[in-house]
Design an enzyme around this catalytic site. Structure first.
Site, PDB file in Angstrom:
ATOM      1  CE1 TYR A 199       5.210  -7.557  -5.506  1.00  0.00           C
ATOM      2  CE2 TYR A 199       5.813  -5.886  -5.639  1.00  0.00           C
ATOM      3  CZ  TYR A 199       5.884  -7.411  -4.652  1.00  0.00           C
ATOM      4  OH  TYR A 199       6.005  -6.627  -3.568  1.00  0.00           O
ATOM      5  CD  GLU A 205       7.736  -5.479  -1.136  1.00  0.00           C
ATOM      6  OE1 GLU A 205       6.494  -5.368  -2.101  1.00  0.00           O
ATOM      7  OE2 GLU A 205       7.565  -4.537  -0.065  1.00  0.00           O
ATOM      8  CD  GLU A 248       6.731  -0.704  -3.274  1.00  0.00           C
ATOM      9  OE1 GLU A 248       5.796   0.159  -2.970  1.00  0.00           O
ATOM     10  OE2 GLU A 248       7.530  -1.588  -3.166  1.00  0.00           O
ATOM     11  CG  ASN A 303       9.846  -4.014  -2.441  1.00  0.00           C
ATOM     12  OD1 ASN A 303      10.797  -4.192  -2.162  1.00  0.00           O
ATOM     13  ND2 ASN A 303       9.106  -2.913  -1.771  1.00  0.00           N
ATOM     14  CG  HIS A 326       5.518  -1.650   4.635  1.00  0.00           C
ATOM     15  ND1 HIS A 326       6.070  -2.885   3.842  1.00  0.00           N
ATOM     16  CD2 HIS A 326       4.537  -1.639   3.591  1.00  0.00           C
ATOM     17  CE1 HIS A 326       5.916  -3.452   2.802  1.00  0.00           C
ATOM     18  NE2 HIS A 326       4.841  -1.915   2.305  1.00  0.00           N
ATOM     19  NE  ARG A 367      11.323  -5.619   3.745  1.00  0.00           N
ATOM     20  CZ  ARG A 367      10.682  -4.695   3.028  1.00  0.00           C
ATOM     21  NH1 ARG A 367       9.951  -5.526   1.850  1.00  0.00           N
ATOM     22  NH2 ARG A 367      10.566  -3.720   2.425  1.00  0.00           N
TER      23      ARG A 367
HETATM   24  C1  FCB Z   1       4.269  -3.154  -2.619  1.00  0.00           C
HETATM   25  C2  FCB Z   1       4.589  -3.474  -1.570  1.00  0.00           C
HETATM   26  C3  FCB Z   1       3.745  -4.233  -0.898  1.00  0.00           C
HETATM   27  C4  FCB Z   1       2.683  -5.019  -1.699  1.00  0.00           C
HETATM   28  C5  FCB Z   1       3.226  -5.267  -2.821  1.00  0.00           C
HETATM   29  C6  FCB Z   1       1.962  -6.023  -3.697  1.00  0.00           C
HETATM   30  O1  FCB Z   1       4.305  -2.295  -3.732  1.00  0.00           O
HETATM   31  O2  FCB Z   1       5.265  -2.933  -0.810  1.00  0.00           O
HETATM   32  O3  FCB Z   1       3.716  -3.537   0.852  1.00  0.00           O
HETATM   33  O4  FCB Z   1       1.517  -4.380  -1.046  1.00  0.00           O
HETATM   34  O5  FCB Z   1       3.429  -3.419  -3.467  1.00  0.00           O
END
Ligand code: FCB
Length: 455
Positions: free
Chosen positions: A301, A353, A173, A299, A128, A84
């Site tokens: 985290y 992500e 995002e 995405n 992006h 991607r």
């Molecule tokens: C996300 C973004 C990506 C990267 C990660 C850590 O929010 O999409 O570009 O910076 O965080």
């Protein structure tokens, strides 16, 4: 020493499940004004003193624009199914309207063809975050005109690449572009105004829906969707105040995007809360936003924990924190996915992500990033848990292939599974990359056929 991480911790994934890695244009390409590229709002933002850690900028980044063949060879050596990446709008249309720049588009054609030659499926993102800077004085994403500009850009890229790419994501995002870009102002274009932020989010969603309609009308064969950053949001304590604050934050960060996209309406509680800061919505906008998608990208985290008085401190969570200060919480991914499946009618989902920044150390020519490897392995297992509970998951991508320009954090935060020495541009796959390669290989060797998987 950490014990070795098992190659398929709890699950075998279906044969057609896609494993990939991800990057974005501004974070890796460099070549800031090569071959007719125009500046983006991030090029401008990097020039504001204090905006980016260490005064870093994206002018050279990983120099991927010139080193793309080496990078595709690394991808091939990892054996991933998919890659991607994002198309830089100002590289293919320097002013964001009017003339397109053939040399810029040719770069992405080379990249797509190079991936296909290596047996890797291209997944592209159109936006992006690197809006052409020339559109910002006219209001940027706060201006309704930008919606039409984006649809024209999307159609042009769709015409040139749509026959060869597996999927096209409109926006990456929208919450980040809206809130971090226009409410807290820590990201480009650095505006601090809540009403502007909600208007930006509305225009992003609207341009997404209209781009899908226009791409389909011109016969685009790629699968089409959007990528949202989502987290499960919970209260710090069971007090009514904390619970109300968590519900509102879930409304602003999750339901504000999921409801219009999948139900054609904004959530009432958040609308009431915003008062005079609600967006201007025209007749027909919500129907356009709810245009059916072929996939939803997510995405993930970390989770969100909310206290009404702001007293929650992640450092007291007792959990391992990444170099970004984000709590490592893989169970949150399963929780998020099962909740999305329960509350909305979903198309196939892709984790677009997932990854972690840690301080990496070279030792004997290798980077033994055991913490990142562990993070990735545990999150893949969390995806498997959600799949086992019936969530329609189709793929998982690691952020990121390379260490890169981490926005306001500059180059200090390293998310890559491949180490980049910025002085020499030398790439070194870290232990996590080798683990991921072996994991994908082992999955491929052991994967049951799709019908056996569901039996
Ligand atoms: C996300 C973004 C990506 C990267 C990660 C850590 O929010 O999409 O570009 O910076 O965080």
């Amino acid at each position: 020493m950490n014990p070795p991480i098992p190659l398929h911790p709890r699950h075998l994934f279906p044969k057609d499940f896609v494993f990939g890695v991800a990057t974005s244009a501004f974070q890796i390409e460099g070549a800031a004004d090569a071959d007719g590229k125009g500046p983006s709002i991030w090029d401008d933002f990097c020039r504001i003193p204090g905006a980016i850690a260490n005064g870093d900028d994206g002018r050279t980044a990983c120099d991927h624009y010139h080193r793309w063949q080496e990078d595709l060879d690394i991808l091939a050596s990892l054996g991933v199914d998919a890659y991607r990446f994002s198309v830089s709008w100002p590289r293919v249309q320097p002013l964001g309207q009017g003339a397109f720049n053939d040399a810029g588009l040719a770069f992405y054609e080379r990249l797509v063809d190079g991936l296909l030659e290596r047996g890797i499926q291209p997944y592209i993102t159109l936006n992006h975050w690197d809006l052409p800077a020339a559109l910002q004085p006219q209001g940027g994403w706060a201006s309704r005109d930008t919606v039409q500009r984006f649809v024209e850009y999307a159609c042009h890229v769709g015409q040139r690449l749509g026959d060869r790419v597996a999927a096209i994501t409109t926006h990456n995002e929208p919450w980040v572009m809206s809130v971090l870009g226009h409410e807290t102002g820590v990201f480009a274009p650095g505006i601090r105004h809540r009403g502007t932020a909600t208007q930006v989010a509305h225009h992003l969603l609207l341009s997404h829906g209209l781009a899908l309609q226009a791409l389909r009308a011109q016969g685009c064969r790629s699968r089409l969707g959007i990528v949202l950053n989502l987290s499960p949001i919970g209260p710090a304590t069971s007090s009514p105040e904390d619970r109300a604050a968590a519900t509102l934050e879930d409304g602003r960060s999750v339901r504000w995007y999921m409801d219009p996209l999948f139900k054609g309406q904004y959530p009432d509680d958040v609308w009431q809360h915003l008062g005079g800061d609600v967006p201007v919505v025209h007749d027909g906008d919500l129907a356009a936003i709810a245009t059916p998608m072929d996939f939803l990208g997510i995405n993930y985290y970390t989770r969100g924990v909310i206290s009404a008085d702001g007293s929650w401190d992640v450092r007291n969570s007792g959990k391992r924190l990444t170099d970004m200060g984000w709590e490592v919480h893989p169970e949150g991914l399963t929780e998020l996915l099962t909740r999305l499946h329960r509350d909305w009618q979903l198309p196939p989902l892709y984790i677009k992500e997932n990854g972690a920044a840690f301080q990496d150390h070279f030792q004997d020519g290798a980077v033994n990033d055991a913490e990142r490897t562990d993070y990735i392995a545990r999150h893949i297992a969390a995806v498997g848990d959600a799949l086992a509970q019936g969530v329609p998951l189709a793929g998982y991508m690691v952020w990121s292939l390379l260490d890169n320009f981490e926005w306001a954090s500059g180059y200090a935060k390293r998310f890559g599974i491949v180490h980049v020495d910025y002085a020499t541009q030398r790439r070194t796959p870290k232990q996590s990359a080798l683990w991921y390669r072996d994991f994908v290989l082992a999955q491929r060797a052991a994967r049951p056929l799709p019908q056996e998987a569901s039996a």
